[in-house]
Structure formats: C-alpha cells, structure tokens
Design a protein around this motif. Structure first.
Motif, PDB file in Angstrom:
ATOM      1  N   MET A 238       0.827  -1.198   0.000  1.00 58.27           N
ATOM      2  CA  MET A 238       0.000   0.000   0.000  1.00 58.27           C
ATOM      3  C   MET A 238       0.868   1.257   0.000  1.00 58.27           C
ATOM      4  O   MET A 238       0.623   2.188  -0.746  1.00 58.27           O
ATOM      5  N   ILE A 239       1.915   1.284   0.840  1.00 57.52           N
ATOM      6  CA  ILE A 239       2.794   2.458   0.894  1.00 57.52           C
ATOM      7  C   ILE A 239       3.566   2.581  -0.411  1.00 57.52           C
ATOM      8  O   ILE A 239       3.714   3.683  -0.944  1.00 57.52           O
ATOM      9  N   ALA A 240       4.036   1.462  -0.948  1.00 58.78           N
ATOM     10  CA  ALA A 240       4.759   1.511  -2.222  1.00 58.78           C
ATOM     11  C   ALA A 240       3.850   2.032  -3.332  1.00 58.78           C
ATOM     12  O   ALA A 240       4.286   2.811  -4.188  1.00 58.78           O
ATOM     13  N   ASP A 241       2.576   1.623  -3.314  1.00 57.52           N
ATOM     14  CA  ASP A 241       1.631   2.120  -4.308  1.00 57.52           C
ATOM     15  C   ASP A 241       1.436   3.626  -4.187  1.00 57.52           C
ATOM     16  O   ASP A 241       1.370   4.331  -5.190  1.00 57.52           O
ATOM     17  N   LEU A 242       1.343   4.119  -2.948  1.00 61.78           N
ATOM     18  CA  LEU A 242       1.174   5.551  -2.726  1.00 61.78           C
ATOM     19  C   LEU A 242       2.405   6.317  -3.200  1.00 61.78           C
ATOM     20  O   LEU A 242       2.291   7.376  -3.814  1.00 61.78           O
ATOM     21  N   LEU A 243       3.591   5.770  -2.949  1.00 63.16           N
ATOM     22  CA  LEU A 243       4.816   6.438  -3.410  1.00 63.16           C
ATOM     23  C   LEU A 243       4.864   6.509  -4.935  1.00 63.16           C
ATOM     24  O   LEU A 243       5.278   7.521  -5.494  1.00 63.16           O
ATOM     25  N   ASP A 244       4.421   5.441  -5.602  1.00 61.05           N
ATOM     26  CA  ASP A 244       4.348   5.469  -7.062  1.00 61.05           C
ATOM     27  C   ASP A 244       3.330   6.506  -7.534  1.00 61.05           C
ATOM     28  O   ASP A 244       3.568   7.232  -8.498  1.00 61.05           O
ATOM     29  N   GLN A 245       2.201   6.590  -6.838  1.00 59.53           N
ATOM     30  CA  GLN A 245       1.187   7.576  -7.192  1.00 59.53           C
ATOM     31  C   GLN A 245       1.726   8.992  -7.043  1.00 59.53           C
ATOM     32  O   GLN A 245       1.396   9.868  -7.834  1.00 59.53           O
ATOM     33  N   ILE A 246       2.543   9.221  -6.030  1.00 58.50           N
ATOM     34  CA  ILE A 246       3.059  10.562  -5.790  1.00 58.50           C
ATOM     35  C   ILE A 246       3.967  10.997  -6.932  1.00 58.50           C
ATOM     36  O   ILE A 246       3.829  12.100  -7.454  1.00 58.50           O
ATOM     37  N   THR A 247       4.880  10.151  -7.356  1.00 52.27           N
ATOM     38  CA  THR A 247       5.770  10.550  -8.446  1.00 52.27           C
ATOM     39  C   THR A 247       5.053  10.556  -9.797  1.00 52.27           C
ATOM     40  O   THR A 247       5.510  11.193 -10.730  1.00 52.27           O
ATOM     41  N   ASP A 248       3.922   9.856  -9.900  1.00 51.22           N
ATOM     42  CA  ASP A 248       3.107   9.885 -11.118  1.00 51.22           C
ATOM     43  C   ASP A 248       2.052  10.987 -11.075  1.00 51.22           C
ATOM     44  O   ASP A 248       1.295  11.147 -12.034  1.00 51.22           O
ATOM     45  N   ALA A 249       1.993  11.722  -9.984  1.00 48.85           N
ATOM     46  CA  ALA A 249       0.957  12.739  -9.806  1.00 48.85           C
ATOM     47  C   ALA A 249       1.046  13.799 -10.900  1.00 48.85           C
ATOM     48  O   ALA A 249       2.119  14.127 -11.400  1.00 48.85           O
ATOM     49  N   ASN A 250      -0.093  14.326 -11.235  1.00 57.04           N
ATOM     50  CA  ASN A 250      -0.216  15.357 -12.255  1.00 57.04           C
ATOM     51  C   ASN A 250      -0.027  16.721 -11.569  1.00 57.04           C
ATOM     52  O   ASN A 250      -0.879  17.139 -10.782  1.00 57.04           O
ATOM     53  N   ILE A 251       1.069  17.403 -11.856  1.00 53.35           N
ATOM     54  CA  ILE A 251       1.401  18.676 -11.217  1.00 53.35           C
ATOM     55  C   ILE A 251       1.343  19.792 -12.252  1.00 53.35           C
ATOM     56  O   ILE A 251       1.937  19.690 -13.322  1.00 53.35           O
ATOM     57  N   LEU A 252       0.614  20.847 -11.919  1.00 53.57           N
ATOM     58  CA  LEU A 252       0.510  22.028 -12.769  1.00 53.57           C
ATOM     59  C   LEU A 252       1.235  23.178 -12.081  1.00 53.57           C
ATOM     60  O   LEU A 252       0.940  23.507 -10.938  1.00 53.57           O
ATOM     61  N   ILE A 253       2.200  23.772 -12.781  1.00 55.79           N
ATOM     62  CA  ILE A 253       2.952  24.915 -12.264  1.00 55.79           C
ATOM     63  C   ILE A 253       2.535  26.144 -13.061  1.00 55.79           C
ATOM     64  O   ILE A 253       2.615  26.157 -14.293  1.00 55.79           O
ATOM     65  N   ILE A 254       2.074  27.170 -12.338  1.00 52.36           N
ATOM     66  CA  ILE A 254       1.650  28.427 -12.973  1.00 52.36           C
ATOM     67  C   ILE A 254       2.526  29.538 -12.406  1.00 52.36           C
ATOM     68  O   ILE A 254       2.408  29.890 -11.230  1.00 52.36           O
ATOM     69  N   SER A 255       3.416  30.050 -13.239  1.00 50.02           N
ATOM     70  CA  SER A 255       4.374  31.039 -12.760  1.00 50.02           C
ATOM     71  C   SER A 255       5.028  31.731 -13.942  1.00 50.02           C
ATOM     72  O   SER A 255       5.098  31.169 -15.031  1.00 50.02           O
ATOM     73  N   GLU A 256       5.515  32.914 -13.718  1.00 46.79           N
ATOM     74  CA  GLU A 256       6.302  33.603 -14.744  1.00 46.79           C
ATOM     75  C   GLU A 256       7.795  33.540 -14.454  1.00 46.79           C
ATOM     76  O   GLU A 256       8.597  33.791 -15.337  1.00 46.79           O
ATOM     77  N   HIS A 257       8.161  33.185 -13.221  1.00 47.62           N
ATOM     78  CA  HIS A 257       9.555  33.324 -12.826  1.00 47.62           C
ATOM     79  C   HIS A 257      10.236  32.033 -12.412  1.00 47.62           C
ATOM     80  O   HIS A 257      11.445  31.977 -12.400  1.00 47.62           O
ATOM     81  N   HIS A 258       9.509  31.018 -12.052  1.00 46.44           N
ATOM     82  CA  HIS A 258      10.121  29.841 -11.433  1.00 46.44           C
ATOM     83  C   HIS A 258       9.946  28.560 -12.237  1.00 46.44           C
ATOM     84  O   HIS A 258      10.261  27.485 -11.748  1.00 46.44           O
ATOM     85  N   LEU A 259       9.462  28.643 -13.454  1.00 44.55           N
ATOM     86  CA  LEU A 259       9.103  27.445 -14.207  1.00 44.55           C
ATOM     87  C   LEU A 259      10.276  26.484 -14.405  1.00 44.55           C
ATOM     88  O   LEU A 259      10.176  25.305 -14.085  1.00 44.55           O
ATOM     89  N   ASP A 260      11.372  26.982 -14.929  1.00 43.82           N
ATOM     90  CA  ASP A 260      12.512  26.104 -15.222  1.00 43.82           C
ATOM     91  C   ASP A 260      13.103  25.494 -13.957  1.00 43.82           C
ATOM     92  O   ASP A 260      13.403  24.303 -13.909  1.00 43.82           O
ATOM     93  N   THR A 261      13.261  26.301 -12.934  1.00 44.38           N
ATOM     94  CA  THR A 261      13.862  25.820 -11.686  1.00 44.38           C
ATOM     95  C   THR A 261      13.019  24.731 -11.050  1.00 44.38           C
ATOM     96  O   THR A 261      13.526  23.667 -10.669  1.00 44.38           O
TER      97      THR A 261
END
Length: 133
Positions: free
Chosen positions: A1-24
């Motif tokens: 269960m914990i291993a599945d959650l860790l896989d879900q975390i790195t597979d999570a869909n992350i949206l970054i909205i920024s003008e200054h920090h995108l590349d970093t």
C-alpha cells in the motif's frame, strides 16, 4: 500500500503556474522522479490545462496583472471536481496568505529546494490518500 502511494506521488499530475520559477521547479521535480509536470506562464493556458488534465497539485506564484491569491481563487471557481487539488503558493511577498484563501500551503522566496520537495510530497500524500477513500 505504501509503495503504491509512493508510485502515485511521483506519477501525480502537477501544474505549475508562474512567470519566474518554471525552469527551476520543473528541473527540481524531474530530478526527483516526478513525471507528469505541466507548466504555464499565463492564466488562459493554465485554466485550459487545469480543466483538461485535472491536476493533483497546483504550484503558483503571481502572474503579471494577476496576484497569486486571486489566481488561486479563480482556479477554484472553475473547479468541477468534488475535492479540488491543493494549491502551493511560491510567496514572493513573504506575507502569509489569509486563512480563508484557496491556498493550502506556501513557501517564501528564496525557495529552499529540500523544503519545497517536502511540502510537495506532503500535499500530494494527503490529497492522494483522500482520493482513495
């Protein structure tokens, strides 16, 4: 269960909205095995990505002519999901957001990479755990 959650975390869909920090931030996340990262530096594109891809986490900082707190509130007005994704603010003003804002967590600039990763991991763990219930 914990291993599945860790896989879900790195597979999570992350949206970054920024003008200054995108590349970093994108480089940091990819170096730490996060795989599904979308970036936007304008509100219209960010809204389209938000509606189409249903992010598990949104990372924001202020856009030109749109303060970050207002951006977070606008995202919630377009939310068609029962539980909106958490919003992490890259806070350039060093003043904490108000308690009634749409922000779940914040980090002040200059950003410490380890602290940012910790906050991202924590927010995703909490959100994804709730989605499984």
């Amino acid at each position: 269960m914990i291993a599945d959650l860790l896989d879900q975390i790195t597979d999570a869909n992350i949206l970054i909205i920024s003008e200054h920090h995108l590349d970093t931030i994108t480089t940091l996340l990819k170096a730490n095995h996060y795989q599904s990262i979308q970036v936007s530096n304008n509100f219209q594109m960010a809204m389209a990505m938000y509606m189409e891809n249903r992010p598990d986490l949104v990372i924001i900082s202020a856009l030109e002519n749109l303060p970050a707190l207002e951006l977070a509130d606008k995202l919630n007005t377009f939310n068609e999901i029962d539980t909106p994704p958490p919003v992490l603010l890259i806070n350039e003003s060093n003043n904490p957001p108000s308690i009634d804002s749409s922000i779940q967590d914040f980090i002040n600039t200059p950003v410490n990479a380890d602290e940012l990763l910790f906050r991202i991991h924590h927010l995703l763990t909490a959100y994804l755990s709730c989605q499984e219930l």
